[in-house]
Design an enzyme around this catalytic site. Structure first.
Site, PDB file in Angstrom:
ATOM      1  N   GLY A 211      -9.150 -49.081  69.046  1.00 10.76           N
ATOM      2  CA  GLY A 211      -9.027 -47.816  69.765  1.00 10.76           C
ATOM      3  C   GLY A 211     -10.269 -46.974  69.527  1.00 10.76           C
ATOM      4  O   GLY A 211     -11.037 -47.229  68.587  1.00 10.76           O
TER       5      GLY A 211
ATOM      6  N   GLN B 206     -14.790 -39.140  68.720  1.00 10.89           N
ATOM      7  CA  GLN B 206     -15.504 -39.939  67.710  1.00 10.89           C
ATOM      8  C   GLN B 206     -16.945 -40.255  68.120  1.00 10.89           C
ATOM      9  O   GLN B 206     -17.760 -40.607  67.278  1.00 10.89           O
ATOM     10  CB  GLN B 206     -14.752 -41.249  67.435  1.00 10.89           C
ATOM     11  CG  GLN B 206     -13.403 -41.027  66.755  1.00 10.89           C
ATOM     12  CD  GLN B 206     -12.639 -42.317  66.612  1.00 10.89           C
ATOM     13  OE1 GLN B 206     -11.991 -42.757  67.547  1.00 10.89           O
ATOM     14  NE2 GLN B 206     -12.716 -42.938  65.457  1.00 10.89           N
TER      15      GLN B 206
ATOM     16  N   CYS C 192      -9.530 -46.391  60.507  1.00 11.27           N
ATOM     17  CA  CYS C 192     -10.223 -45.489  61.435  1.00 11.27           C
ATOM     18  C   CYS C 192     -11.712 -45.813  61.418  1.00 11.27           C
ATOM     19  O   CYS C 192     -12.305 -45.923  60.334  1.00 11.27           O
ATOM     20  CB  CYS C 192      -9.995 -44.039  61.021  1.00 11.27           C
ATOM     21  SG  CYS C 192     -10.771 -42.853  62.135  1.00 11.27           S
ATOM     22  N   LEU C 193     -12.288 -45.953  62.597  1.00 12.46           N
ATOM     23  CA  LEU C 193     -13.717 -46.281  62.668  1.00 12.46           C
ATOM     24  C   LEU C 193     -14.576 -45.130  62.137  1.00 12.46           C
ATOM     25  O   LEU C 193     -15.734 -45.342  61.787  1.00 12.46           O
ATOM     26  CB  LEU C 193     -14.108 -46.615  64.117  1.00 12.46           C
ATOM     27  CG  LEU C 193     -13.402 -47.848  64.710  1.00 12.46           C
ATOM     28  CD1 LEU C 193     -13.766 -48.033  66.171  1.00 12.46           C
ATOM     29  CD2 LEU C 193     -13.726 -49.101  63.900  1.00 12.46           C
TER      30      LEU C 193
ATOM     31  N   HIS D   1      -2.600 -41.994  66.878  1.00 10.50           N
ATOM     32  CA  HIS D   1      -3.815 -41.836  66.060  1.00 10.50           C
ATOM     33  C   HIS D   1      -4.963 -41.300  66.927  1.00 10.50           C
ATOM     34  O   HIS D   1      -5.656 -40.357  66.538  1.00 10.50           O
ATOM     35  CB  HIS D   1      -4.163 -43.201  65.454  1.00 10.50           C
ATOM     36  CG  HIS D   1      -5.427 -43.260  64.670  1.00 10.50           C
ATOM     37  ND1 HIS D   1      -5.469 -43.470  63.309  1.00 10.50           N
ATOM     38  CD2 HIS D   1      -6.735 -43.146  65.051  1.00 10.50           C
ATOM     39  CE1 HIS D   1      -6.716 -43.471  62.897  1.00 10.50           C
ATOM     40  NE2 HIS D   1      -7.515 -43.301  63.934  1.00 10.50           N
ATOM     41  N   GLU D   2      -5.145 -41.893  68.123  1.00  9.62           N
ATOM     42  CA  GLU D   2      -6.257 -41.468  68.998  1.00  9.62           C
ATOM     43  C   GLU D   2      -6.003 -40.069  69.557  1.00  9.62           C
ATOM     44  O   GLU D   2      -6.944 -39.274  69.709  1.00  9.62           O
ATOM     45  CB  GLU D   2      -6.454 -42.467  70.155  1.00  9.62           C
ATOM     46  CG  GLU D   2      -6.731 -43.904  69.747  1.00  9.62           C
ATOM     47  CD  GLU D   2      -7.836 -44.071  68.737  1.00  9.62           C
ATOM     48  OE1 GLU D   2      -8.754 -43.237  68.682  1.00  9.62           O
ATOM     49  OE2 GLU D   2      -7.769 -45.041  67.951  1.00  9.62           O
TER      50      GLU D   2
ATOM     51  N   HIS E 122      -7.133 -37.540  67.201  1.00 14.13           N
ATOM     52  CA  HIS E 122      -8.589 -37.305  67.259  1.00 14.13           C
ATOM     53  C   HIS E 122      -8.911 -36.234  68.303  1.00 14.13           C
ATOM     54  O   HIS E 122      -9.769 -35.380  68.085  1.00 14.13           O
ATOM     55  CB  HIS E 122      -9.331 -38.592  67.624  1.00 14.13           C
ATOM     56  CG  HIS E 122      -9.606 -39.509  66.465  1.00 14.13           C
ATOM     57  ND1 HIS E 122     -10.290 -39.106  65.339  1.00 14.13           N
ATOM     58  CD2 HIS E 122      -9.306 -40.815  66.261  1.00 14.13           C
ATOM     59  CE1 HIS E 122     -10.397 -40.134  64.494  1.00 14.13           C
ATOM     60  NE2 HIS E 122      -9.807 -41.179  65.027  1.00 14.13           N
TER      61      HIS E 122
END
Ligand code: K1U
Ligand code: ZN
Length: 166
Positions: free
Chosen positions: A46, A51, A91-92, A133-134, A137
């Site tokens: 994702g 991000q 998480c990236l 989660h996204e 963000h």
């Protein structure tokens, strides 16, 4: 297409609240393509526009094994939540950190696709976790904010140390 830079926690830009997309035009579709290349290169399942320092309500997800099932969500809204479930998340923007977070078990989401068409999706399992989660963000929230202050502070120090070594 291009691989974009992913902001790393605790970069303050990760706490920016994203604005709605006014028009799904060629610029948005170019950003979707660049984010797709960035997510697959990372690799991740994702990615939120936040991000890559683009503060608009856009996120992409591909939870398939074969990496050929991209889902695009523009101006997403959760219209129904059910149950609760803990899941190990990564998480990236916080590389190398995996922690358990409790979220809704299933969600119903309304969003626009890459053609600006409205759709509704009922999600469970990894897709449900990833959507939540996204969407966090896009609200300026990183998953470590669900952890205890002690764990969060340890992760923050680890990330700051890593960024100084680069
Ligand atoms: O938002 C992000 O930073 C992407 C994140 C999504 C996510 C993963 C797991 C639970 C919740 C949200 C990631 O993609 S982390 C990397 C990852 O999970 C993964 C990478 C390669 C293969 C399989 C998974
Ligand atoms: Zn993330």
């Amino acid at each position: 297409m291009a691989v974009l830079n992913i902001l790393n926690y605790p970069d303050p830009r990760l706490h920016t609240v994203a604005k709605p997309v006014k028009e799904v035009d060629a610029n948005i579709r170019r950003l979707i393509n660049d984010m797709t290349e960035t997510m697959y290169a990372a690799p991740g399942i994702g990615l939120a526009a936040t991000q890559v320092n683009q503060h608009i309500q856009l996120l992409i997800i591909d939870t398939s094994e074969t990496k050929d099932a991209l889902q695009v969500f523009i101006n997403p809204k959760i219209i129904e939540k059910n149950g609760e479930r803990a899941f190990e998340e990564g998480c990236l923007s916080v590389p190398g950190v995996y922690e358990s977070v409790t979220r809704a078990e299933t969600v119903k989401v309304e969003a626009l696709n890459r053609h600006g068409e409205k759709f509704t999706l009922h999600a469970e399992g990894l897709l449900s976790v990833c959507i939540q989660h996204e969407m966090d963000h896009l609200l300026g929230k990183v998953f470590v904010e669900y952890l205890s202050p002690l764990k969060r502070s340890r992760i923050k120090n680890k990330m700051l140390k890593l960024s100084r070594q680069k």
